[in-house]
Design an enzyme around this catalytic site. Structure first.
Site, PDB file in Angstrom:
ATOM      1  N   TRP A   1      16.122  -0.743  18.461  1.00  0.00           N
ATOM      2  CA  TRP A   1      15.505   0.016  19.550  1.00  0.00           C
ATOM      3  C   TRP A   1      14.377  -0.841  20.145  1.00  0.00           C
ATOM      4  O   TRP A   1      13.588  -1.448  19.420  1.00  0.00           O
ATOM      5  CB  TRP A   1      14.935   1.351  19.044  1.00  0.00           C
TER       6      TRP A   1
ATOM      7  N   ASP B   1      13.146  13.698  30.766  1.00  0.00           N
ATOM      8  CA  ASP B   1      13.032  14.716  29.722  1.00  0.00           C
ATOM      9  C   ASP B   1      11.893  15.702  30.049  1.00  0.00           C
ATOM     10  O   ASP B   1      10.934  15.347  30.719  1.00  0.00           O
ATOM     11  CB  ASP B   1      12.718  13.982  28.407  1.00  0.00           C
TER      12      ASP B   1
ATOM     13  N   ARG C   1      14.206  12.062  15.136  1.00  0.00           N
ATOM     14  CA  ARG C   1      13.497  12.546  16.328  1.00  0.00           C
ATOM     15  C   ARG C   1      13.562  14.070  16.392  1.00  0.00           C
ATOM     16  O   ARG C   1      13.779  14.658  17.452  1.00  0.00           O
ATOM     17  CB  ARG C   1      14.064  11.936  17.610  1.00  0.00           C
TER      18      ARG C   1
ATOM     19  N   LYS D   1      21.194  11.308  34.002  1.00  0.00           N
ATOM     20  CA  LYS D   1      20.890  10.306  32.979  1.00  0.00           C
ATOM     21  C   LYS D   1      21.268  10.961  31.650  1.00  0.00           C
ATOM     22  O   LYS D   1      20.613  11.904  31.214  1.00  0.00           O
ATOM     23  CB  LYS D   1      19.415   9.935  33.011  1.00  0.00           C
TER      24      LYS D   1
ATOM     25  N   ASP E   1      21.547  11.068  27.935  1.00  0.00           N
ATOM     26  CA  ASP E   1      20.875  10.393  26.818  1.00  0.00           C
ATOM     27  C   ASP E   1      21.492  10.795  25.474  1.00  0.00           C
ATOM     28  O   ASP E   1      22.237  11.799  25.377  1.00  0.00           O
ATOM     29  CB  ASP E   1      19.379  10.731  26.848  1.00  0.00           C
TER      30      ASP E   1
ATOM     31  N   ASN F   1      19.893  10.348  21.522  1.00  0.00           N
ATOM     32  CA  ASN F   1      18.723   9.736  20.892  1.00  0.00           C
ATOM     33  C   ASN F   1      18.706   9.662  19.375  1.00  0.00           C
ATOM     34  O   ASN F   1      17.632   9.570  18.786  1.00  0.00           O
ATOM     35  CB  ASN F   1      17.460  10.444  21.382  1.00  0.00           C
TER      36      ASN F   1
ATOM     37  N   CYS G   1      22.734   6.407  28.440  1.00  0.00           N
ATOM     38  CA  CYS G   1      21.490   5.997  27.804  1.00  0.00           C
ATOM     39  C   CYS G   1      21.577   6.436  26.355  1.00  0.00           C
ATOM     40  O   CYS G   1      22.143   7.476  26.040  1.00  0.00           O
ATOM     41  CB  CYS G   1      20.327   6.696  28.513  1.00  0.00           C
TER      42      CYS G   1
ATOM     43  N   ASP H   1      14.736   0.722  26.312  1.00  0.00           N
ATOM     44  CA  ASP H   1      13.459   1.405  26.549  1.00  0.00           C
ATOM     45  C   ASP H   1      12.329   0.395  26.698  1.00  0.00           C
ATOM     46  O   ASP H   1      11.233   0.744  27.120  1.00  0.00           O
ATOM     47  CB  ASP H   1      13.135   2.342  25.378  1.00  0.00           C
TER      48      ASP H   1
END
Ligand code: GLA
Length: 739
Positions: free
Chosen positions: A194, A363, A439, A472, A474, A476, A530, A552
């Site tokens: 990351w 977000d 997360r 977008k 994502d 995560n 993403c 990122d």
């Protein structure tokens, strides 16, 4: 200037499709198939034992060229039987195969081996299907080949149970590519983490095996399913043989590069066999993802350009001529979760003044999403932040001449969400075992039809109710506890690990299916892939997503290396690059605005800064830089990329892009830090028309400002002198070919 750029884009489709030819020819007398793709040829044939062999992969053979017939290699020693040393096209484990098998299957009667023999062939223009059958078990394997004029061949397989009892597939690769038997190869591959994706490595390919893989349920930041193999003594960026390829799969994958002790060199890729199996009931089949590969004599630069052209013409949703990416503003780094209607409108006002074309709310807009601890899964607009819904903001953005985009993370759920409270069983899990949060979130089990229905419906409604041009998308975290108690053939009372392991295939096929249906129903909506930056980039997801969030990490110095690695495997069109604030959030580095812009100009330029903090002078220079980018954007995104000087271990670097029709070229040049007051090296350009005259338009005030006109041979021979000096200096030059 503007009309010229439009003309470039109109010509692109023709240039891409006419660049080279592709064909498949059957030589029935010699049991061979000759596949031509661009400047390369690949030949397959079966031998007198009906075993399918790879016969040739290299420079294009002349029409009518004949290769010796396929023949098993003689036994070298009892330890090296023919089956282990002959370059088989799709080696199954059996009869003493000791190298990596493409296929390993458990049969109903306990037999764990296979011997696949040629059965039949079906050829239609650009696609070949070869059918192999096991000598003892009712199992058929279909090998597929598709040739592309850009110089790429796609291979994939389908394993079919033609019997009455279930088989268990333990390992299924898409294809095995055999290189000429030799030593002296070097392997290039991409790894990362990351905030540090796309790190390029190159090292001699020694005897043994190198494993590139993801066991994480998705493509991963840590390794990307791409390889390039050159000859150590011959291959450079600009010349020499390169065999290269990439796998189109967004789930757990594995690529193995083997150089055996007898110097057989093979690259296999497909489903990661780790924690994997796939049960095939009677009549069922398993299809593997596509493994694309090519050969060029033009070095690593040409290998990349072939992949870039191929991705634009054949993979991306906008194929064969995707529209250049609009300039995005994204508010994530400016506001993080603190999004409000008034705050976003104020940023939109400023973004529009810079020439931004798409405004994206990241977000924080939905559910009880004050931070990353809650709200994922609750895809309703947060009433405190947007009391009147999204419409006033979207109308405002549209009135400013921009389209509107929104962040979503559809495959995830926070335990602190209404969705999880309602459907705790929708998250991946093993019964009785604690979830592992990453997360603060869990992965929804997209293999389940009810989860698929939920995800499709909420996205469909979001896109139907709002004038949204862009998502977008994502993702995560990676997988843990990949259980699926309701898998067909399993149940909480009678769990079956075999049935549940189908999650590795079913999840991803359902994801692709959702993306495909959404795009069909909302054809104007574009999507960015993403995953905490560049954690899900591959030719599987890129069939449904127009671009990716590269990393990122938005620090411009780090980005030079990240983008350098990225373009080895993927097109600049897909490489989203934002200009953000300094000090950079990740490493506190302070880099001048122009350098940040010229770095982001290598791909799909975006802005992710807090524009409320920019001075009028910064706003004005950003406006000018954005305007310059628009004049060269089609060439950057659709042109031929020349990585003139690598930024790895160098203070100095440059990239150059040349329009497909040659009408324009762009040079982006960087000086990280000057030493000893030495002058910036002269930069010889590549890929120009040596006789043509080029008018130079410089971004800033250099010796090329005004109406300088220089011949192509001079630009490529003597090179371009740039006046870069000090720390973090940069420039961009446009070369307009005169008629
Ligand atoms: C990921 C993305 C970022 C941003 C955040 C939002 O990290 O890569 O760009 O969207 O999520 O939570």
């Amino acid at each position: 200037m503007r009309s010229r750029v439009v003309a470039v884009s109109l010509l692109l489709a023709a240039a891409i499709t006419c660049a080279a030819q592709s064909s498949i020819r059957e030589d029935a007398a010699h049991h061979q198939w000759i596949l031509n793709a661009g400047e390369s040829t690949y030949v397959i044939g079966f031998n007198d034992q009906a075993m399918l062999q790879s016969l040739y992969w290299g420079p294009k053979l002349a029409d009518g060229a004949m290769l010796p017939e396929a023949r098993m290699k003689p036994e070298r020693a009892s330890f090296d039987p023919p089956i282990a040393t002959t370059p088989l096209e799709y080696p199954a484990w059996g009869a003493g195969l000791f190298s990596e098998p493409a296929l390993k299957v458990d049969s109903p009667n306990g037999d764990r081996t296979l011997i696949l023999k040629f059965d039949s062939a079906h050829l239609d223009a650009q696609q070949l299907e070869l059918v192999l059958k096991d000598v003892a078990q009712p199992l058929a394997v279909h090998l597929f080949y598709r040739v592309y004029p850009q110089g790429v061949i796609a291979r994939w397989s389908r394993v079919e149970n033609v019997g009455k009892q279930p088989f268990r597939v333990e390992q299924a690769m898409s294809a095995v590519w055999n290189l000429p038997q030799d030593t002296g190869y070097s392997l290039s591959w991409l790894t990362g983490q990351w905030g540090g994706e796309w790190q390029l490595h190159t090292s001699p390919l020694e005897t043994g095996a190198q494993l590139l893989e993801s066991r994480r349920g998705s493509t991963s930041h840590q390794a990307n399913p791409w390889f390039a193999i050159g000859r150590t003594s011959q291959t450079t960026e600009t010349a020499g043989p390169v065999w290269f390829g990439e796998l189109g799969w967004s789930g757990s994958w594995r690529m193995m590069v083997e150089s055996t002790s007898l110097h057989n060199v093979r690259v296999s890729a497909g489903y990661n066999p780790y924690d994997y199996s796939y049960t095939l009931g009677p009549g069922q089949s398993l299809e593997t993802p596509e493994f694309y590969a090519g050969y060029t004599a033009g070095g690593h630069g040409e290998a990349s350009r072939i992949l870039h052209r191929f991705q634009l013409a054949e993979i991306l949703p906008g194929k064969p001529d995707p529209r250049p990416r609009p300039i995005i503003y994204n508010s994530w780094e400016a506001t993080e979760f603190d999004v409000t209607e008034a705050g976003q409108m104020a940023l939109a006002d400023k973004a529009a003044k810079l020439g931004v074309e798409r405004f994206v709310v990241d977000d924080g807009w939905f559910g009880q999403r004050a931070n990353d601890k809650a709200g994922l899964g609750d895809w309703y607009v947060n009433q405190q932040k947007f009391p009147h819904g999204l419409k006033p903001l979207i109308d405002h953005v549209n009135a400013l001449g921009m389209d509107f985009g929104l962040w979503v993370e559809p495959e995830m759920v926070n335990p602190d969400s209404d969705l999880y409270r309602r459907h705790p069983d929708w998250a991946m899990q093993f019964p009785g075992r604690q979830h592992t949060e990453q997360r603060n979130q869990l992965v929804l089990n997209l293999a389940r039809p009810d989860v698929v229905a939920f995800v499709f419906q909420f996205l469909d409604k979001l896109l139907t109710d709002n004038n949204i041009a862009f998502l977008k998308w994502d993702y995560n975290r990676n997988w843990s506890e990949p259980g699926w108690a309701t898998a067909p053939g399993s149940s909480p009372t009678a769990p079956s690990a075999d049935a549940e392991k189908q999650i590795y295939v079913q999840y991803m096929n359902n994801l692709y299916d959702i993306l495909q249906r959404l795009r069909a129903k909302h054809p104007k909506v574009e999507i960015e892939s993403c995953s905490g930056g560049g954690g899900r980039v591959d030719l599987g997801i890129l069939r449904y997503t127009d671009e990716v969030w590269t990393s990122d990490n938005t620090d411009a110095l780090d980005r030079l290396g990240i983008q350098f690695g990225y373009t080895h495997a993927y097109s600049p069109e897909t490489m989203v690059a934002w200009v953000t604030d300094v000090p950079n959030f990740l490493d506190r580095r302070v880099i001048p605005l122009q350098f940040r812009f010229v770095v982001a100009m290598q791909g799909a330029l975006g802005i992710g800064a807090n524009l409320n903090k920019w001075t009028p002078e910064e706003m004005e220079s950003a406006r000018q830089l954005t305007a310059f980018y628009k004049t060269v954007r089609t060439t950057v995104q659709h042109g031929k990329l020349y990585r003139l000087q690598s930024p790895l271990n160098s203070e100095v670097s440059q990239v150059e892009c040349v329009a497909q029709d040659g009408s324009q070229a762009v040079l982006l040049a960087y000086l990280h830090s000057q030493h000893f007051g030495l002058a910036y090296p002269t930069v010889p350009l590549q890929g120009l028309d040596s006789r043509a005259m080029y008018r130079i338009h410089a971004l800033d005030n250099s010796k090329y400002s005004g109406e300088t006109t220089v011949q192509g041979s001079v630009l490529m021979g003597a090179g371009v002198e740039l006046n870069l000096a000090g720390d973090y200096d940069s420039t961009a030059l446009e070369f307009e070919r005169l008629p």
